[in-house]
Scaffold this motif. Structure first.
Motif, PDB file in Angstrom:
ATOM      1  N   MET A   1       0.863  -1.179   0.000  1.00 33.13           N
ATOM      2  CA  MET A   1       0.000   0.000   0.000  1.00 33.13           C
ATOM      3  C   MET A   1       0.900   1.230   0.000  1.00 33.13           C
ATOM      4  O   MET A   1       1.763   1.372   0.853  1.00 33.13           O
ATOM      5  N   ARG A   2       0.676   2.092  -0.961  1.00 30.97           N
ATOM      6  CA  ARG A   2       1.509   3.286  -1.065  1.00 30.97           C
ATOM      7  C   ARG A   2       0.869   4.493  -0.384  1.00 30.97           C
ATOM      8  O   ARG A   2       0.699   5.551  -0.969  1.00 30.97           O
ATOM      9  N   LEU A   3       0.543   4.310   0.884  1.00 25.74           N
ATOM     10  CA  LEU A   3       0.168   5.404   1.767  1.00 25.74           C
ATOM     11  C   LEU A   3       0.948   5.185   3.055  1.00 25.74           C
ATOM     12  O   LEU A   3       1.031   4.066   3.554  1.00 25.74           O
ATOM     13  N   SER A   4       1.508   6.259   3.578  1.00 23.72           N
ATOM     14  CA  SER A   4       2.232   6.149   4.841  1.00 23.72           C
ATOM     15  C   SER A   4       1.238   5.946   5.988  1.00 23.72           C
ATOM     16  O   SER A   4       0.028   6.162   5.824  1.00 23.72           O
ATOM     17  N   GLU A   5       1.753   5.555   7.135  1.00 17.36           N
ATOM     18  CA  GLU A   5       0.892   5.407   8.310  1.00 17.36           C
ATOM     19  C   GLU A   5       0.217   6.735   8.651  1.00 17.36           C
ATOM     20  O   GLU A   5      -0.952   6.768   9.027  1.00 17.36           O
ATOM     21  N   GLU A   6       0.953   7.825   8.493  1.00 21.04           N
ATOM     22  CA  GLU A   6       0.384   9.153   8.765  1.00 21.04           C
ATOM     23  C   GLU A   6      -0.740   9.468   7.781  1.00 21.04           C
ATOM     24  O   GLU A   6      -1.797   9.970   8.170  1.00 21.04           O
ATOM     25  N   GLN A   7      -0.523   9.165   6.501  1.00 19.21           N
ATOM     26  CA  GLN A   7      -1.552   9.420   5.500  1.00 19.21           C
ATOM     27  C   GLN A   7      -2.799   8.569   5.763  1.00 19.21           C
ATOM     28  O   GLN A   7      -3.919   9.045   5.632  1.00 19.21           O
ATOM     29  N   LYS A   8      -2.604   7.303   6.129  1.00 20.17           N
ATOM     30  CA  LYS A   8      -3.746   6.437   6.454  1.00 20.17           C
ATOM     31  C   LYS A   8      -4.515   6.983   7.651  1.00 20.17           C
ATOM     32  O   LYS A   8      -5.750   6.985   7.652  1.00 20.17           O
ATOM     33  N   ALA A   9      -3.795   7.468   8.652  1.00 13.08           N
ATOM     34  CA  ALA A   9      -4.457   8.035   9.833  1.00 13.08           C
ATOM     35  C   ALA A   9      -5.269   9.272   9.458  1.00 13.08           C
ATOM     36  O   ALA A   9      -6.380   9.475   9.961  1.00 13.08           O
ATOM     37  N   ILE A  10      -4.731  10.092   8.567  1.00 13.40           N
ATOM     38  CA  ILE A  10      -5.446  11.293   8.117  1.00 13.40           C
ATOM     39  C   ILE A  10      -6.713  10.895   7.369  1.00 13.40           C
ATOM     40  O   ILE A  10      -7.796  11.452   7.608  1.00 13.40           O
ATOM     41  N   VAL A  11      -6.617   9.925   6.463  1.00 13.63           N
ATOM     42  CA  VAL A  11      -7.785   9.476   5.701  1.00 13.63           C
ATOM     43  C   VAL A  11      -8.853   8.955   6.655  1.00 13.63           C
ATOM     44  O   VAL A  11     -10.037   9.291   6.534  1.00 13.63           O
ATOM     45  N   LYS A  12      -8.443   8.149   7.615  1.00 13.52           N
ATOM     46  CA  LYS A  12      -9.399   7.587   8.573  1.00 13.52           C
ATOM     47  C   LYS A  12     -10.051   8.688   9.414  1.00 13.52           C
ATOM     48  O   LYS A  12     -11.272   8.712   9.594  1.00 13.52           O
ATOM     49  N   GLN A  13      -9.249   9.623   9.898  1.00 13.38           N
ATOM     50  CA  GLN A  13      -9.780  10.708  10.728  1.00 13.38           C
ATOM     51  C   GLN A  13     -10.770  11.559   9.940  1.00 13.38           C
ATOM     52  O   GLN A  13     -11.873  11.854  10.410  1.00 13.38           O
ATOM     53  N   VAL A  14     -10.384  11.973   8.740  1.00 12.17           N
ATOM     54  CA  VAL A  14     -11.255  12.818   7.927  1.00 12.17           C
ATOM     55  C   VAL A  14     -12.528  12.058   7.543  1.00 12.17           C
ATOM     56  O   VAL A  14     -13.628  12.611   7.604  1.00 12.17           O
ATOM     57  N   GLY A  15     -12.388  10.789   7.174  1.00 14.04           N
ATOM     58  CA  GLY A  15     -13.561   9.987   6.823  1.00 14.04           C
ATOM     59  C   GLY A  15     -14.557   9.899   7.966  1.00 14.04           C
ATOM     60  O   GLY A  15     -15.763  10.035   7.771  1.00 14.04           O
ATOM     61  N   GLN A  16     -14.051   9.718   9.181  1.00 14.38           N
ATOM     62  CA  GLN A  16     -14.939   9.638  10.338  1.00 14.38           C
ATOM     63  C   GLN A  16     -15.526  11.000  10.695  1.00 14.38           C
ATOM     64  O   GLN A  16     -16.669  11.078  11.134  1.00 14.38           O
ATOM     65  N   GLU A  17     -14.762  12.068  10.506  1.00 16.47           N
ATOM     66  CA  GLU A  17     -15.301  13.411  10.743  1.00 16.47           C
ATOM     67  C   GLU A  17     -16.478  13.692   9.822  1.00 16.47           C
ATOM     68  O   GLU A  17     -17.483  14.267  10.236  1.00 16.47           O
ATOM     69  N   VAL A  18     -16.352  13.299   8.568  1.00  9.89           N
ATOM     70  CA  VAL A  18     -17.368  13.629   7.565  1.00  9.89           C
ATOM     71  C   VAL A  18     -18.534  12.640   7.574  1.00  9.89           C
ATOM     72  O   VAL A  18     -19.696  13.036   7.504  1.00  9.89           O
ATOM     73  N   PHE A  19     -18.230  11.342   7.667  1.00  6.38           N
ATOM     74  CA  PHE A  19     -19.262  10.316   7.527  1.00  6.38           C
ATOM     75  C   PHE A  19     -19.686   9.672   8.840  1.00  6.38           C
ATOM     76  O   PHE A  19     -20.641   8.922   8.870  1.00  6.38           O
TER      77      PHE A  19
END
Length: 99
Positions: A1-19
């Motif tokens: 997977m070409r996303l860093s741990e930090e990038q994955k954490a950001i995606v997860k955080q933003v996804g939960q904030e929005v959805f």
């Protein structure tokens, strides 16, 4: 997977904030292949319950991710029980890796 741990954490955080916390987030597409360069970030947002305001939420998540990850192409698919199962959804549901 070409996303860093930090990038994955950001995606997860933003996804939960929005959805909200009751969705699953998965990466699919070219970013799953470690041997390929480039490509957009393809994210599947999956909910077991029907969602309202999908377009606004998708645009909000895209904008927030671009602000936090940098200006790069991001594609977001939203899948809930009311979504018709097209080939792109089948591919994302079958091959996506949970974030």
């Amino acid at each position: 997977m070409r996303l860093s741990e930090e990038q994955k954490a950001i995606v997860k955080q933003v996804g939960q904030e929005v959805f909200g916390n009751n969705v699953q987030l998965a990466l699919f597409g070219s970013r799953l292949n470690d041997h390929v360069k480039g490509g957009d970030i393809d994210i599947l947002v999956k909910s077991d319950k029907p969602m309202t305001g999908k377009m606004i939420k998708m645009l909000t998540m895209t904008a927030r991710l671009q602000m936090r990850l940098g200006d790069q192409p991001i594609d977001i698919l939203i899948y809930d029980p009311e979504t018709p199962l097209s080939p792109v959804y089948e591919q994302a549901l079958t091959n996506g890796e949970l974030i």
